[in-house]
Design an enzyme around this catalytic site. Structure first.
Site, PDB file in Angstrom:
ATOM      1  N   ARG A  37       0.577  -1.277  -0.097  1.00  0.00           N
ATOM      2  CA  ARG A  37       0.014   0.062  -0.074  1.00  0.00           C
ATOM      3  C   ARG A  37       0.674   1.353   0.080  1.00  0.00           C
ATOM      4  NH1 ARG A  37      -5.579  -0.999   1.867  1.00  0.00           N
ATOM      5  NH2 ARG A  37      -6.226  -2.866   0.798  1.00  0.00           N
ATOM      6  N   ARG A  41      -4.125   6.604   0.403  1.00  0.00           N
ATOM      7  CA  ARG A  41      -4.792   7.625   1.162  1.00  0.00           C
ATOM      8  C   ARG A  41      -3.872   8.412   1.917  1.00  0.00           C
ATOM      9  NH1 ARG A  41      -9.766   9.031   0.609  1.00  0.00           N
ATOM     10  NH2 ARG A  41     -10.956   7.709  -0.291  1.00  0.00           N
ATOM     11  N   ARG A  50      -7.812  11.113  -6.242  1.00  0.00           N
ATOM     12  CA  ARG A  50      -8.978  10.423  -5.828  1.00  0.00           C
ATOM     13  C   ARG A  50     -10.173  11.332  -5.764  1.00  0.00           C
ATOM     14  NH1 ARG A  50     -12.026   7.922  -4.678  1.00  0.00           N
ATOM     15  NH2 ARG A  50     -11.966   6.710  -2.756  1.00  0.00           N
ATOM     16  N   ASP A  86      -6.319  -3.690  -7.690  1.00  0.00           N
ATOM     17  CA  ASP A  86      -6.921  -4.202  -6.212  1.00  0.00           C
ATOM     18  C   ASP A  86      -7.121  -5.730  -6.309  1.00  0.00           C
ATOM     19  OD1 ASP A  86      -7.997  -3.299  -3.551  1.00  0.00           O
ATOM     20  OD2 ASP A  86      -9.715  -4.629  -4.215  1.00  0.00           O
ATOM     21  N   TYR A 162     -13.864 -13.603   0.165  1.00  0.00           N
ATOM     22  CA  TYR A 162     -14.621 -12.322  -0.053  1.00  0.00           C
ATOM     23  C   TYR A 162     -15.832 -12.720  -0.495  1.00  0.00           C
ATOM     24  CZ  TYR A 162     -11.319  -8.621   1.462  1.00  0.00           C
ATOM     25  OH  TYR A 162     -10.421  -7.867   2.291  1.00  0.00           O
TER      26      TYR A 162
HETATM   27  O1  1CP Z   1       0.458   0.429  -3.521  1.00  0.00           O
HETATM   28  C1  1CP Z   1      -0.213  -0.321  -3.156  1.00  0.00           C
HETATM   29  O2  1CP Z   1       0.089  -1.360  -2.597  1.00  0.00           O
HETATM   30  C2  1CP Z   1      -1.772  -0.248  -3.969  1.00  0.00           C
HETATM   31  C3  1CP Z   1      -2.296  -1.297  -4.609  1.00  0.00           C
HETATM   32  C4  1CP Z   1      -3.121  -2.232  -3.832  1.00  0.00           C
HETATM   33  C5  1CP Z   1      -2.966  -3.471  -3.535  1.00  0.00           C
HETATM   34  C6  1CP Z   1      -1.793  -4.290  -3.609  1.00  0.00           C
HETATM   35  C7  1CP Z   1      -4.586  -1.848  -3.345  1.00  0.00           C
HETATM   36  C8  1CP Z   1      -5.079  -0.458  -3.617  1.00  0.00           C
HETATM   37  N1  1CP Z   1      -5.241  -2.919  -2.866  1.00  0.00           N
HETATM   38  C9  1CP Z   1      -4.189  -3.941  -2.752  1.00  0.00           C
HETATM   39  C10 1CP Z   1      -4.362  -5.084  -2.284  1.00  0.00           C
HETATM   40  C11 1CP Z   1      -5.595  -5.589  -1.372  1.00  0.00           C
HETATM   41  N2  1CP Z   1      -7.019  -5.122  -1.526  1.00  0.00           N
HETATM   42  C12 1CP Z   1      -5.675  -6.491  -0.277  1.00  0.00           C
HETATM   43  C13 1CP Z   1      -4.448  -7.464   0.053  1.00  0.00           C
HETATM   44  C14 1CP Z   1      -3.438  -6.313   0.936  1.00  0.00           C
HETATM   45  C15 1CP Z   1      -3.765  -6.101   2.092  1.00  0.00           C
HETATM   46  O3  1CP Z   1      -3.941  -7.104   2.903  1.00  0.00           O
HETATM   47  O4  1CP Z   1      -3.971  -4.893   2.748  1.00  0.00           O
HETATM   48  C16 1CP Z   1      -6.977  -6.521   0.072  1.00  0.00           C
HETATM   49  C17 1CP Z   1      -7.494  -7.414   1.436  1.00  0.00           C
HETATM   50  C18 1CP Z   1      -7.483  -5.715  -0.579  1.00  0.00           C
HETATM   51  C19 1CP Z   1      -9.265  -5.347  -0.435  1.00  0.00           C
HETATM   52  C20 1CP Z   1      -9.566  -4.254  -0.185  1.00  0.00           C
HETATM   53  N3  1CP Z   1      -9.359  -3.069  -1.299  1.00  0.00           N
HETATM   54  C21 1CP Z   1      -9.634  -3.370   0.974  1.00  0.00           C
HETATM   55  C22 1CP Z   1      -9.488  -3.995   2.339  1.00  0.00           C
HETATM   56  C23 1CP Z   1     -10.819  -4.605   2.862  1.00  0.00           C
HETATM   57  C24 1CP Z   1     -11.009  -5.269   3.998  1.00  0.00           C
HETATM   58  O5  1CP Z   1     -11.691  -6.227   4.014  1.00  0.00           O
HETATM   59  O6  1CP Z   1     -10.487  -5.077   5.163  1.00  0.00           O
HETATM   60  C25 1CP Z   1      -9.673  -2.071   0.554  1.00  0.00           C
HETATM   61  C26 1CP Z   1     -10.109  -1.160   1.629  1.00  0.00           C
HETATM   62  C27 1CP Z   1      -9.704  -1.678  -0.850  1.00  0.00           C
HETATM   63  C28 1CP Z   1      -9.697  -0.517  -1.347  1.00  0.00           C
HETATM   64  C29 1CP Z   1      -8.309  -0.032  -1.985  1.00  0.00           C
HETATM   65  N4  1CP Z   1      -7.395  -0.921  -2.691  1.00  0.00           N
HETATM   66  C30 1CP Z   1      -6.298  -0.055  -2.667  1.00  0.00           C
HETATM   67  C31 1CP Z   1      -6.399   1.149  -2.396  1.00  0.00           C
HETATM   68  C32 1CP Z   1      -5.649   2.369  -2.071  1.00  0.00           C
HETATM   69  C33 1CP Z   1      -7.657   1.199  -1.745  1.00  0.00           C
HETATM   70  C34 1CP Z   1      -8.455   2.013  -0.941  1.00  0.00           C
HETATM   71  C35 1CP Z   1      -9.323   2.863  -1.662  1.00  0.00           C
HETATM   72  C36 1CP Z   1      -9.637   4.358  -1.600  1.00  0.00           C
HETATM   73  O7  1CP Z   1     -10.066   4.690  -0.415  1.00  0.00           O
HETATM   74  O8  1CP Z   1      -8.806   5.372  -2.047  1.00  0.00           O
END
Ligand code: 1CP
Length: 354
Positions: A37, A41, A50, A86, A162
């Site tokens: 990540r 944000r 965003r 994602d 999921y």
């Molecule tokens: O730099 C980076 O790593 C960004 C790329 C990235 C990656 C590798 C994003 C962007 N998401 C992910 C993987 C991801 N997505 C995982 C595995 C990593 C981890 O364990 O943290 C998981 C579980 C998700 C699912 C997901 N997508 C969540 C978690 C939800 C939960 O169940 O707790 C969330 C909040 C998202 C949305 C998301 N994906 C990525 C971002 C930057 C965001 C937030 C979106 C925003 O609000 O702008």
């Protein structure tokens, strides 16, 4: 399934980079570091983008996805970029519904509650995710020529969680029950996921990703017996089918109880969270590179605390070849960017002295 695309040869500048060398467990001048990540944000540039574009649209616009990923890599000075995307996007390509609800996170609909639902879902058509490969291509083109790009996907277990638990798959309670109560449908669902993921990851590598991370975020809810029975055979197939020469990084959280079982799928790199001691992980895992594992909350602390905590992680890696420095999980929202840069500089400086 369509024939896998060919993987371009690895240019010397990438092949000899710190990150790729560490993935192959070769000696390095300093420990490579990148952060899960790292684009997100906590970064003003990301929030500015965003403000104008919804999250899913950002993922679907390769020029914006590339901008966000490359900005993060350059601003932090990390040793690898990760494509902006994602893990859940593939669920749409299987026929499930996916929405990102502001302030709530992802919500999966038309998922799996009964065995018939697992049958209804399709093997993801990798061509439906063409926008991800375009993002990989544009990100690769915009990164410095010696900085590798990581492509990624979710792991079959976490994606199934999921689909079955819907949003907030943390405890995966419905998933754990489903796999026991409907083992055949569970097996068929994971096979479907693996087929789709294989094509998806191959195409990311063919489009310019030098390594592939498989996020098994929630797999730590399982014990070793269940992991070996319900997950390992599918993970073995997935990792075996990935392109050779493209390191697979297999990451999960809360995995102290199942690390030995996880490495049995033979990834090149295993990612561990901050609850596992790196030295102990090596003792259990043997010939594998290890990625991790600074506690993400450390990045909210004062500089001296950050430096000390980074040094502690390096000390537990103890100069073994094959350490990729990372957090135990992702960068948290609200993390001060200067602290992240301090961490990256500290890892480089301290490890080059060791
Ligand atoms: O730099 C980076 O790593 C960004 C790329 C990235 C990656 C590798 C994003 C962007 N998401 C992910 C993987 C991801 N997505 C995982 C595995 C990593 C981890 O364990 O943290 C998981 C579980 C998700 C699912 C997901 N997508 C969540 C978690 C939800 C939960 O169940 O707790 C969330 C909040 C998202 C949305 C998301 N994906 C990525 C971002 C930057 C965001 C937030 C979106 C925003 O609000 O702008």
């Amino acid at each position: 399934m369509s024939k896998p695309p060919t993987i371009p040869p690895l240019p010397a500048a990438l092949r000899d980079s710190r990150f790729m060398r560490a993935c192959r467990r070769e000696p390095v001048d300093m420990t490579p570091v990148w952060l899960m990540r790292q684009a997100g944000r906590y970064m003003k540039e990301y929030r500015d983008v965003r403000e104008k574009v919804a999250f899913k649209d950002l993922c679907r616009r390769p020029e914006l996805a590339a901008e966000v990923a490359v900005t993060a890599q350059k601003k932090l000075g990390v040793d690898a970029g990760i494509v902006f995307s994602d893990i859940l996007l593939i669920l749409e390509a299987m026929g499930a519904g996916l929405e990102y609800v502001e302030g709530e996170g992802p919500v999966v609909s038309q998922g799996v509650t009964a065995p018939a639902d697992a049958e209804r879902l399709k093997v993801a058509d990798p061509e439906a995710l063409r926008y991800v490969y375009d993002a990989v291509r544009q990100t690769r083109a915009a990164l410095p020529p010696n900085v590798p790009l990581i492509g990624f996907s979710g792991a079959p277990f976490t994606l199934a969680a999921y689909l079955i638990d819907g949003h907030g798959a943390r405890e995966a309670e419905k998933t754990r029950l489903f796999m026991r109560q409907h083992p055949d449908a569970w097996g068929a669902l994971l096979e479907k996921l693996v087929k789709g993921l294989t094509g998806y990851l191959w195409r990311q590598a063919a489009s310019g990703a030098q390594a592939l991370q498989i996020f098994d975020t929630w797999v730590g809810v399982l014990g070793p017996r269940d992991y070996r029975q319900y997950v390992l055979p599918h993970m073995r197939t997935l990792v075996a089918e990935l392109p050779t020469g493209v390191p697979a990084i297999y990451f999960g959280t809360g995995t102290a109880g199942i690390l030995d079982a996880m490495v049995e799928c033979e990834p090149e790199v295993i990612g561990v969270d901050s609850r596992t001691d790196l030295g102990a992980a090596w003792a259990r895992c043997g010939a594998v590179a290890i990625q991790g594992n600074l506690d993400s909350t450390v990045l909210f602390a004062d500089p001296a605390t950050i430096r000390r905590a980074a040094q502690n992680v390096l000390d537990s890696a103890a100069g073994r070849p094959g350490h990729v420095f990372n957090l135990g999980h992702g960068v948290l929202p609200g993390t001060p960017v200067d602290n992240v840069r301090l961490l990256v500089d500290t890892v480089h400086e301290a490890s080059s002295r060791m």
